[in-house]
Design a protein around this motif. Structure first.
Motif, PDB file in Angstrom:
ATOM      1  N   SER A 179      36.318 -42.306 -26.367  1.00  0.00           N
ATOM      2  CA  SER A 179      35.997 -41.798 -25.042  1.00  0.00           C
ATOM      3  C   SER A 179      37.222 -41.165 -24.386  1.00  0.00           C
ATOM      4  O   SER A 179      38.331 -41.703 -24.490  1.00  0.00           O
ATOM      5  N   THR A 181      38.261 -39.700 -20.496  1.00  0.00           N
ATOM      6  CA  THR A 181      37.793 -39.723 -19.111  1.00  0.00           C
ATOM      7  C   THR A 181      38.764 -38.979 -18.204  1.00  0.00           C
ATOM      8  O   THR A 181      39.947 -39.314 -18.134  1.00  0.00           O
ATOM      9  N   ASN A 182      38.247 -37.947 -17.543  1.00  0.00           N
ATOM     10  CA  ASN A 182      39.021 -37.177 -16.548  1.00  0.00           C
ATOM     11  C   ASN A 182      40.390 -36.744 -17.069  1.00  0.00           C
ATOM     12  O   ASN A 182      41.412 -36.908 -16.388  1.00  0.00           O
ATOM     13  N   GLN A 183      40.399 -36.163 -18.256  1.00  0.00           N
ATOM     14  CA  GLN A 183      41.641 -35.629 -18.806  1.00  0.00           C
ATOM     15  C   GLN A 183      41.900 -34.257 -18.197  1.00  0.00           C
ATOM     16  O   GLN A 183      41.093 -33.340 -18.348  1.00  0.00           O
ATOM     17  N   TYR A 199      38.701 -31.146 -15.419  1.00  0.00           N
ATOM     18  CA  TYR A 199      38.820 -32.544 -15.828  1.00  0.00           C
ATOM     19  C   TYR A 199      37.778 -32.823 -16.918  1.00  0.00           C
ATOM     20  O   TYR A 199      36.572 -32.739 -16.676  1.00  0.00           O
ATOM     21  N   THR A 201      35.702 -34.969 -19.610  1.00  0.00           N
ATOM     22  CA  THR A 201      35.166 -36.299 -19.893  1.00  0.00           C
ATOM     23  C   THR A 201      34.132 -36.188 -21.008  1.00  0.00           C
ATOM     24  O   THR A 201      33.255 -35.308 -20.953  1.00  0.00           O
TER      25      THR A 201
END
Length: 218
Positions: A179, A181-183, A199, A201
């Motif tokens: 997973s 998330t908000n990279q 962002y 995800t």
């Protein structure tokens, strides 16, 4: 008689000092296995693939808490294992391909009619998978992680280029998933319709080897 006793004593001492043979079952478990945690080692050179977890989407939103941006229902990646050391440790992979099917992508960005393509550039990347349950993705030295997004507008197609220095995700043995998330990606170029940040995800599961066997982390 004395000679025989001496030989027997010498043999006994040798038996005590020589290291015992280690059975194959006692061999160290590597970081990546199939068949479950502690299962069959994944060999270096093995190809691994994954698609989005069933019922999920990959999203590129303009903020970490918002819902404005792009959502895709189809995405896949493929990687090659380059090193799989004993656990606890860190296995490494070469991320060779990462694709998004634009036919399954939608957008709610004002002024944008649709998504023409999303391309992951500058491949391959290096992925490091740790026994602690994290995965870090990094570009080649001197390069950057980059995605090129082409969007359809009333005035024609626009191109938005986004970059990141690296990505960090988590692994899950429950479904052999990964997973992110908000990279955060930052816009490197593009029109004003390209949001300043993207962002990312997504959840990919299960990660499988070439035979289709799920991969586990040790």
């Amino acid at each position: 008689m004395r000679t025989r006793t001496l030989l027997t004593l010498t043999a006994a001492v040798a038996a005590l000092t020589l290291p015992a043979a280690v059975p194959a079952s006692a061999a160290a478990t590597p970081v990546l296995t199939t068949g479950g945690a502690g299962g069959t080692p994944v060999a270096a050179g093995e190809a691994l693939t994954a698609s989005l977890a069933s019922g999920t989407s990959a999203t590129f939103y303009s903020s970490a808490t918002g819902t404005s941006g792009i959502s895709c229902t189809s995405s896949q990646f493929s990687a090659t294992v380059t090193d799989n050391p004993a656990a606890p440790g860190t296995a490494t992979e070469s991320l060779n391909a990462h694709t998004f099917d634009a036919a399954g992508c939608t957008t709610n960005v004002t002024g944008v009619l649709g998504v023409s393509s999303i391309t992951v550039d500058n491949l391959p990347y290096t992925a490091a998978v740790s026994s602690e349950g994290t995965i870090t993705v990094a570009p080649a030295e001197g390069s950057t992680i980059q995605s090129t997004v082409k969007l359809r507008t009333l005035l024609g197609t626009i191109t938005c280029v986004y970059r990141a220095t690296g990505l960090t995700g988590t692994t899950d043995n429950t479904d052999s998933g990964i997973s992110f998330t908000n990279q955060q990606f930052t816009k490197a170029s593009g029109s004003s319709l390209c949001f300043a940040n993207a962002y990312f995800t997504a959840k990919y599961a299960p990660v499988t080897d070439a035979s289709g066997a799920p991969v586990f982390i040790n």
